[in-house]
Design a protein around this motif. Structure first.
Motif, PDB file in Angstrom:
ATOM      1  N   ASP A 167      40.758  45.209  44.852  1.00  0.00           N
ATOM      2  CA  ASP A 167      40.775  44.854  43.422  1.00  0.00           C
ATOM      3  C   ASP A 167      40.656  43.344  43.229  1.00  0.00           C
ATOM      4  O   ASP A 167      40.057  42.880  42.266  1.00  0.00           O
ATOM      5  N   ASN A 168      41.241  42.605  44.148  1.00  0.00           N
ATOM      6  CA  ASN A 168      41.198  41.142  44.032  1.00  0.00           C
ATOM      7  C   ASN A 168      39.788  40.610  44.237  1.00  0.00           C
ATOM      8  O   ASN A 168      39.354  39.668  43.580  1.00  0.00           O
ATOM      9  N   TRP A 169      39.078  41.214  45.169  1.00  0.00           N
ATOM     10  CA  TRP A 169      37.678  40.856  45.424  1.00  0.00           C
ATOM     11  C   TRP A 169      36.823  41.203  44.199  1.00  0.00           C
ATOM     12  O   TRP A 169      35.964  40.437  43.784  1.00  0.00           O
ATOM     13  N   LEU A 170      37.113  42.386  43.625  1.00  0.00           N
ATOM     14  CA  LEU A 170      36.322  42.855  42.487  1.00  0.00           C
ATOM     15  C   LEU A 170      36.624  42.099  41.206  1.00  0.00           C
ATOM     16  O   LEU A 170      35.965  42.278  40.190  1.00  0.00           O
TER      17      LEU A 170
ATOM     18  N   ASP B 105      38.897  49.025  35.451  1.00  0.00           N
ATOM     19  CA  ASP B 105      40.231  48.613  35.914  1.00  0.00           C
ATOM     20  C   ASP B 105      40.887  49.646  36.816  1.00  0.00           C
ATOM     21  O   ASP B 105      42.118  49.770  36.847  1.00  0.00           O
ATOM     22  N   GLU B 106      40.038  50.416  37.524  1.00  0.00           N
ATOM     23  CA  GLU B 106      40.550  51.385  38.499  1.00  0.00           C
ATOM     24  C   GLU B 106      41.260  50.614  39.609  1.00  0.00           C
ATOM     25  O   GLU B 106      40.763  49.589  40.049  1.00  0.00           O
ATOM     26  N   ARG B 107      42.394  51.123  40.087  1.00  0.00           N
ATOM     27  CA  ARG B 107      43.085  50.442  41.171  1.00  0.00           C
ATOM     28  C   ARG B 107      42.755  51.091  42.505  1.00  0.00           C
ATOM     29  O   ARG B 107      42.794  52.304  42.643  1.00  0.00           O
TER      30      ARG B 107
ATOM     31  N   PHE C  58      17.232  39.768  57.672  1.00  0.00           N
ATOM     32  CA  PHE C  58      18.558  39.224  57.951  1.00  0.00           C
ATOM     33  C   PHE C  58      19.456  39.780  56.855  1.00  0.00           C
ATOM     34  O   PHE C  58      19.090  39.726  55.680  1.00  0.00           O
ATOM     35  N   VAL C  59      20.618  40.309  57.231  1.00  0.00           N
ATOM     36  CA  VAL C  59      21.390  41.081  56.255  1.00  0.00           C
ATOM     37  C   VAL C  59      22.829  40.610  56.109  1.00  0.00           C
ATOM     38  O   VAL C  59      23.519  40.346  57.102  1.00  0.00           O
ATOM     39  N   HIS C  60      23.270  40.506  54.866  1.00  0.00           N
ATOM     40  CA  HIS C  60      24.688  40.275  54.569  1.00  0.00           C
ATOM     41  C   HIS C  60      25.094  41.320  53.544  1.00  0.00           C
ATOM     42  O   HIS C  60      24.436  41.481  52.529  1.00  0.00           O
ATOM     43  N   ARG C  61      26.169  42.044  53.844  1.00  0.00           N
ATOM     44  CA  ARG C  61      26.625  43.042  52.882  1.00  0.00           C
ATOM     45  C   ARG C  61      28.119  42.914  52.656  1.00  0.00           C
ATOM     46  O   ARG C  61      28.874  42.624  53.582  1.00  0.00           O
ATOM     47  N   ASN C  62      28.528  43.112  51.414  1.00  0.00           N
ATOM     48  CA  ASN C  62      29.954  43.180  51.102  1.00  0.00           C
ATOM     49  C   ASN C  62      30.113  44.092  49.884  1.00  0.00           C
ATOM     50  O   ASN C  62      29.121  44.498  49.271  1.00  0.00           O
ATOM     51  N   VAL C  63      31.335  44.419  49.561  1.00  0.00           N
ATOM     52  CA  VAL C  63      31.571  45.303  48.420  1.00  0.00           C
ATOM     53  C   VAL C  63      31.122  44.598  47.134  1.00  0.00           C
ATOM     54  O   VAL C  63      31.609  43.512  46.810  1.00  0.00           O
ATOM     55  N   GLY C  64      30.154  45.174  46.462  1.00  0.00           N
ATOM     56  CA  GLY C  64      29.695  44.633  45.184  1.00  0.00           C
ATOM     57  C   GLY C  64      28.618  43.567  45.291  1.00  0.00           C
ATOM     58  O   GLY C  64      28.322  42.891  44.309  1.00  0.00           O
TER      59      GLY C  64
ATOM     60  N   VAL D  37      31.579  48.254  41.281  1.00  0.00           N
ATOM     61  CA  VAL D  37      31.321  47.828  39.903  1.00  0.00           C
ATOM     62  C   VAL D  37      32.028  48.769  38.922  1.00  0.00           C
ATOM     63  O   VAL D  37      32.611  48.332  37.931  1.00  0.00           O
ATOM     64  N   ARG D  38      32.002  50.075  39.253  1.00  0.00           N
ATOM     65  CA  ARG D  38      32.675  51.039  38.384  1.00  0.00           C
ATOM     66  C   ARG D  38      34.179  50.744  38.312  1.00  0.00           C
ATOM     67  O   ARG D  38      34.778  50.727  37.242  1.00  0.00           O
TER      68      ARG D  38
END
Ligand code: CO
Length: 226
Positions: A118-121, A111-113, A62-68, A105-106
């Motif tokens: 960016d708000n999620w990160l 602080d790369e835009r 069962f899989v859940h994926r999101n950025v980070g 993560v990078r």
């Protein structure tokens, strides 16, 4: 650009036919039930195909994926997946999987835009800020992957803190939470030694995994002699 993506449909038909040829009745059996033992919480990165890299078939993960690979306390999406996996599918394992050289993560680290993301990160930046002194002691070349691991431990702990996990443990259900990282460079998984199977274990397991992880990165720092 084609509007109907014929290539993908052709590949899909070939895959379905090959799967059915290899295991006649495969799809009919899947139709009857879904009984995965594992919930995978991973990054959305296209280079980290969950099922494939652990050799599991449809129906087994069962899989859940999101950025980070984040597990945010109030994220209804992730919480719903975890709740359904634990309460309805009765998975035995919840695995948070980060990966080396994670772009999210990078970006968070430096602080790369990139835009809205960016708000999620920002949640990864919270992890970064909590371990600022440790990260500052590492060479720049080590920091991204070190933060990847810090983030996995943090998100695995977040899984443990959900009402879903706590209620499951309270009623005696067997479910273990794990923190892993996947190496993009060699395709191998590494266990970060954070395995939690009860509410009492959360604090000690997080602390010992964190200490081990820091030790490992400090050794690497010594090795590169920076
Ligand atoms: Co990533």
């Amino acid at each position: 650009m084609s509007r109907i993506l014929p290539d993908l449909f052709a590949r899909n038909r070939a895959w379905a036919a090959a799967t059915e040829a290899r295991e006649p009745g495969f799809f009919t059996r899947l139709l009857q039930q879904q009984t995965p033992q594992y919930l995978w919480i991973g990054c959305a990165d296209s280079r980290v195909p969950a099922n494939e890299l652990v050799g599991l078939l449809p129906g087994e993960l069962f899989v859940h994926r999101n950025v980070g690979n984040l597990v945010v306390h109030s994220d209804l999406n992730a919480l719903s997946v975890i709740q359904y996996a634990v309460d309805v599918l009765h998975v035995s394992h919840i695995i948070v999987v980060g990966h080396s050289n994670c772009g999210g993560v990078r970006a968070a680290l430096t602080d790369e835009r990139a835009g809205l993301v960016d708000n999620w990160l920002r949640y990864v930046q919270d992890v970064r800020d909590a371990h600022e002194a440790f990260l500052a002691g590492l060479d720049e070349s080590l920091r991204v992957d070190a933060l990847v691991e810090l983030n996995v431990l943090e998100q695995a702990r977040n899984v443990c803190h959900t009402t879903v996990a706590r209620d499951a443990w309270q009623r005696g259900q067997t479910v273990a939470v794990h923190g892993w990282v996947y190496g993009l460079h060699d395709g191998l998984l590494e266990d970060l030694s954070m395995t939690v199977a009860s509410a009492e274990e959360v604090g000690p397991a997080y602390a010992s995994a964190l200490a081990l992880m820091k030790q490992r990165w400090q050794q690497r720092q010594v090795q590169i002699g920076a």
